[in-house]
Design a protein around this motif. Sequence first.
Motif, PDB file in Angstrom:
ATOM      1  N   GLU A  10      -7.736   9.541  -7.131  1.00  0.00           N
ATOM      2  CA  GLU A  10      -8.483   8.729  -7.976  1.00  0.00           C
ATOM      3  C   GLU A  10      -8.356   8.550  -9.484  1.00  0.00           C
ATOM      4  N   VAL A  11      -8.056   9.901 -10.011  1.00  0.00           N
ATOM      5  CA  VAL A  11      -7.934   9.800 -11.392  1.00  0.00           C
ATOM      6  C   VAL A  11      -6.620   8.899 -11.859  1.00  0.00           C
ATOM      7  N   GLU A  20       3.151  10.671  -6.261  1.00  0.00           N
ATOM      8  CA  GLU A  20       4.102  11.284  -7.385  1.00  0.00           C
ATOM      9  C   GLU A  20       3.180  12.014  -8.534  1.00  0.00           C
ATOM     10  N   TRP A  21       2.245  11.387  -9.090  1.00  0.00           N
ATOM     11  CA  TRP A  21       1.619  11.458 -10.325  1.00  0.00           C
ATOM     12  C   TRP A  21       0.326  12.446 -10.096  1.00  0.00           C
ATOM     13  N   ALA A  22      -0.048  12.595  -8.889  1.00  0.00           N
ATOM     14  CA  ALA A  22      -1.439  13.380  -8.634  1.00  0.00           C
ATOM     15  C   ALA A  22      -1.341  14.982  -8.992  1.00  0.00           C
ATOM     16  N   PRO A  23       0.019  15.463  -8.905  1.00  0.00           N
ATOM     17  CA  PRO A  23       0.126  16.768  -9.314  1.00  0.00           C
ATOM     18  C   PRO A  23      -0.408  17.156 -10.697  1.00  0.00           C
ATOM     19  N   ARG A  39     -15.070  14.718  -5.768  1.00  0.00           N
ATOM     20  CA  ARG A  39     -15.022  14.363  -4.394  1.00  0.00           C
ATOM     21  C   ARG A  39     -16.504  14.529  -3.958  1.00  0.00           C
ATOM     22  N   SER A  40     -16.654  13.930  -2.909  1.00  0.00           N
ATOM     23  CA  SER A  40     -18.117  14.057  -2.268  1.00  0.00           C
ATOM     24  C   SER A  40     -17.947  15.207  -1.780  1.00  0.00           C
ATOM     25  N   HIS A  97       0.728  -1.326   0.030  1.00  0.00           N
ATOM     26  CA  HIS A  97       0.033  -0.111  -0.026  1.00  0.00           C
ATOM     27  C   HIS A  97       0.958   1.429   0.102  1.00  0.00           C
ATOM     28  N   HIS A  98       1.711   1.172   0.877  1.00  0.00           N
ATOM     29  CA  HIS A  98       2.819   2.331   0.906  1.00  0.00           C
ATOM     30  C   HIS A  98       3.627   2.620  -0.737  1.00  0.00           C
ATOM     31  N   PHE A  99       3.865   1.480  -1.254  1.00  0.00           N
ATOM     32  CA  PHE A  99       4.499   1.773  -2.539  1.00  0.00           C
ATOM     33  C   PHE A  99       3.525   2.422  -3.457  1.00  0.00           C
ATOM     34  N   TYR A 100       2.249   1.911  -3.489  1.00  0.00           N
ATOM     35  CA  TYR A 100       1.370   2.426  -4.440  1.00  0.00           C
ATOM     36  C   TYR A 100       0.942   4.021  -3.947  1.00  0.00           C
ATOM     37  N   ASP A 101       0.915   4.155  -2.877  1.00  0.00           N
ATOM     38  CA  ASP A 101       0.633   5.429  -2.283  1.00  0.00           C
ATOM     39  C   ASP A 101       1.598   6.407  -2.726  1.00  0.00           C
TER      40      ASP A 101
END
Length: 207
Positions: free
Chosen positions: A160-161, A138-141, A203-204, A129-133
């Motif tokens: 989520e995107v 890294e890519w969310a920006p 987001r909700s 999970h830490h790896f994927y987080d």
Amino acid sequence: MSSMGAEPGTVRPGGRTARVRAAVLQAAGDALAEHGFAHLDLTDVARRAEVGKTTVYRRWGTVTSLVADLLADMAEQSLPRTESGSLLGDLTANARLVQRTLADPRQGALFKAVIAAATGDTRTAEALHHFYDTRVNEWAPCVQQAVDRGELPENTDTHEVVRAVSAPLYYRFLTTNSLLDEAAADRAAEAAVAAARAGAYLRSRGM
């Protein structure tokens, strides 16, 4: 030391610990890819790395700790994001990076072994999970930049995107024997962008 040792002059004084870690993690990854988590053995890893088994047992202690460190190192060493100036360009680069990783014989086998192990081992699951987080962060920006440019709705969940890009690639990787090629990567990116533009990842309101 095996060929994993750094070239002369590239290691700082006192860098033996880093060289040992690199050699052991390389050996652990090779063993995981070849035989899976169930057959991973610290003594075998020490032999492959040409490191004393006492060193391996003292530093990592258990197979689970070694795999957790391997995943931490993979997260640290992963390539940085690409910024092309467009959301589709950025997410296509992300998708192709995932595709190349999973299609690689060694890396693909390694990920299958770790994912399988994570289903029954809490420490391995936490490390995965830490790896994927780390990778998603890294890519969310790239997605936030698209929001700022007006390409996406204001309240888009950027994480989520990014996850939506990888999801179909991992599903295909784990559930079929079909080739995971660049065309699959490009489709995943295009689908994620289309869905994000349509507001699928808002987001909700309570967040």
